[in-house]
Write a protein that holds these residues in place. Structure first.
Motif, short mmCIF file in Angstrom:
data_model
loop_
_atom_site.label_atom_id
_atom_site.label_comp_id
_atom_site.label_asym_id
_atom_site.label_seq_id
_atom_site.Cartn_x
_atom_site.Cartn_y
_atom_site.Cartn_z
N ALA A 26 -1.17 -4.28 6.15
CA ALA A 26 -1.45 -3.82 4.79
C ALA A 26 -0.76 -4.71 3.77
O ALA A 26 -1.03 -4.62 2.58
CB ALA A 26 -0.99 -2.38 4.61
N ALA A 63 0.84 -1.20 0.00
CA ALA A 63 0.00 0.00 0.00
C ALA A 63 0.87 1.25 0.00
O ALA A 63 2.02 1.24 0.47
CB ALA A 63 -0.91 0.00 1.22
N THR A 95 -5.14 2.54 3.41
CA THR A 95 -3.99 2.34 2.52
C THR A 95 -3.36 3.64 2.03
O THR A 95 -2.28 3.62 1.44
CB THR A 95 -4.41 1.53 1.29
#
Length: 505
Positions: free
Chosen positions: A71, A38, A168
């Motif tokens: 993430a 991300a 993100t």
């Protein structure tokens, strides 16, 4: 058969050791797929009690470090990310290849209670199975799944769990540009009916058998050595599905997308897309924007559960008996028993909601009469059952505010209440004990659709996550009435009603 042999990953301080049995199956079962990094991940919420169960030490890392991990930016030592292959019937139409189009199974850990559990990222980028999609998740569906899956856990319904949610720092294109997010999901496993269909549709009996043996070893070890293990597997999976859907019905939950690729072999609620809880009771209630024909309406869920088990049975036929006719006959017996079990499970959970501990022949009629009153008066499903405890304790039930505020014509309920009290008198419990039991099974708080939408709006439009955290914390204890949480017990005003929910794909 035991699970495919391998070694646990070396221990790293603050992190669990992985033991990835699914990744040791043949590569036709999945496509190896690392998450996409991300742009600017930030931890939104870490489920610290669940993290500790899994072997994470929440205090061992900063929020920024956990954000990077959940993430997909910082690989977990021992993880072997992959996208699982599966097929599925979607609204009755078979698709021979679906697979994890926006999810990566990081691997498996054995938790502090000795349970093997999957850890999966959802929304971390494209995979081999994305079919042209971006593999990402908008923030709204991430928040919805976190809230509802944790609420279901607190309600005692078998479910996948939410371990973490992150933003993100990127935009995702749906009907408009929306902030992106990733949810980390924990499950007993992510094997589905659709996983079996993937191999059965290809006529790959050997892989179907290998998958069945894997599921038995992992989820139903008591069936190892059984004289007819695959028939017994059909029976065991069906039993869990019937019990699960009965529990959905007991809390007014509507899954919204009961496709076979969303049916967990482990018997957990899987894939919270356009799911919702009923406000006013009506058996035909539908929220999912893509369920135009009402296939997965509230009252249709038991029938669809049986239909899904028939599709599972079709996959197992070559394993049950080499003679197809004999296999069909044996599987049909199991499916007929599953239908009977669905009825008995539903009766059992509804009896419990009425405070009944013994079975009597007229209980079904008593239950249906109450539901009929609720439908006719558009009574709130959750609050109507919750009000029964107050009505039981009161000398004059028709003067109980909890009851009169839910039923527009509460007086019409008086004959039913008298009948219910007469039925309770045949139980071995006094009114106080029964009322206490009622409050322990009939929740005060559920994640109501209009409130979930308000949480999502605050997060997406104002970058305000305080409502999200407040709702998660309230839903962790749905049965204990408390003044600070009473806003969550309030049904929507007409202008607040949410009539459609969306899957967010």
């Amino acid at each position: 058969m035991n699970l495919p042999a391998g070694e646990q990953s070396p221990a790293v301080e603050g992190l669990p050791s992985f033991d990835n049995s699914y990744a040791r199956l043949p590569e036709s079962f999945y496509a190896r797929q690392p998450p996409r990094a991300a742009k600017a991940p930030q931890l939104l919420r870490l489920n610290r009690p669940l993290a500790a169960e899994l072997g994470f030490d929440p205090a061992s890392r900063t929020d920024a470090e956990w954000g990077a991990i959940f993430a997909g930016n910082a690989p977990l030592p021992g993880a072997e990310p992959l996208a699982m292959a599966y097929a599925g019937h979607q609204f009755g139409h078979f698709v021979p290849q679906l697979g994890d189009g926006r999810a990566q199974l990081l691997g498996e850990v054995v938790d502090t209670a000795g349970r093997r559990r999957d850890i999966q990222l959802k929304g971390a980028g494209r995979t081999y199975f994305s079919r042209g999609g971006d593999g990402l998740a908008a923030l709204g569906p991430v928040l919805r799944e976190y809230i509802v899956s944790e609420a279901m856990h607190a309600l005692g319904v078998p479910t996948t769990r939410a371990l973490a949610a992150v933003t993100t720092g990127e935009q995702v294109m749906r009907e408009a540009f929306l902030p992106g997010g990733v949810i980390t999901r924990v499950a007993a496993s992510h094997v589905r009916v659709g996983t079996f269909q993937f191999f059965a549709a290809r006529g790959d009996v050997d892989s179907t058998r290998q998958l069945a043996d894997y599921v038995i070893a992992r989820h139903y070890p008591e069936l190892q050595g059984h004289a007819t293990p695959y028939l017994a597997l059909l029976e065991a999976v069906s039993a869990r599905q019937m019990a699960l859907v009965a529990q959905w019905m007991s809390v007014g939950f509507i899954h919204g997308v009961m496709n076979t690729d969303n049916v967990s072999i482990a018997g957990e609620t899987l894939d919270y897309g356009p799911c919702a809880f009923m406000d006013s009771y009506h058996p035909d209630t539908v929220f999912s924007s893509i369920d135009q024909a009402g296939r997965y309406a509230y009252a249709q869920q038991p029938r669809i559960a049986q239909w899904n088990m028939a599709r599972f049975a079709e996959c197992l036929l070559p394993l049950i008996d080499a003679d197809k006719d004999a296999a069909v006959a044996r599987a049909t017996e199991v499916l007929q028993e599953a239908a009977n079990r669905m009825e008995s499970e539903w009766l059992a959970v509804l009896r419990t909601k009425l405070g009944l501990q013994r079975d009597e022949d007229d209980d079904r009629q008593l239950i249906q009469q109450l539901l009929g009153h609720m439908q006719a008066q558009e009574a709130d499903f959750t609050l109507a059952f919750r009000a029964l405890a107050d009505a039981l304790e009161a000398r004059e039930p028709m003067e109980v505010p909890a009851l009169t505020s839910v039923f527009a014509e509460a007086g019409a309920l008086a004959p039913w209440l008298a009948q219910w009290r007469t039925r309770l008198a045949r139980e071995d419990a006094d009114s106080a004990e029964t009322a206490q039991r009622l409050r322990a099974v009939n929740p005060r708080y559920i994640p109501r659709n209009h409130q979930v939408e308000a949480v999502i709006t605050a997060a997406v439009e104002r970058d305000d996550f305080a409502p999200f955290h407040a709702m998660v914390e309230t839903m962790a204890d749905p049965f204990t009435e408390r003044e600070a949480a009473e806003a969550y017990a309030t049904p929507p005003q007409p202008e607040e009603r949410v009539t459609q929910t969306f899957c967010g794909t």
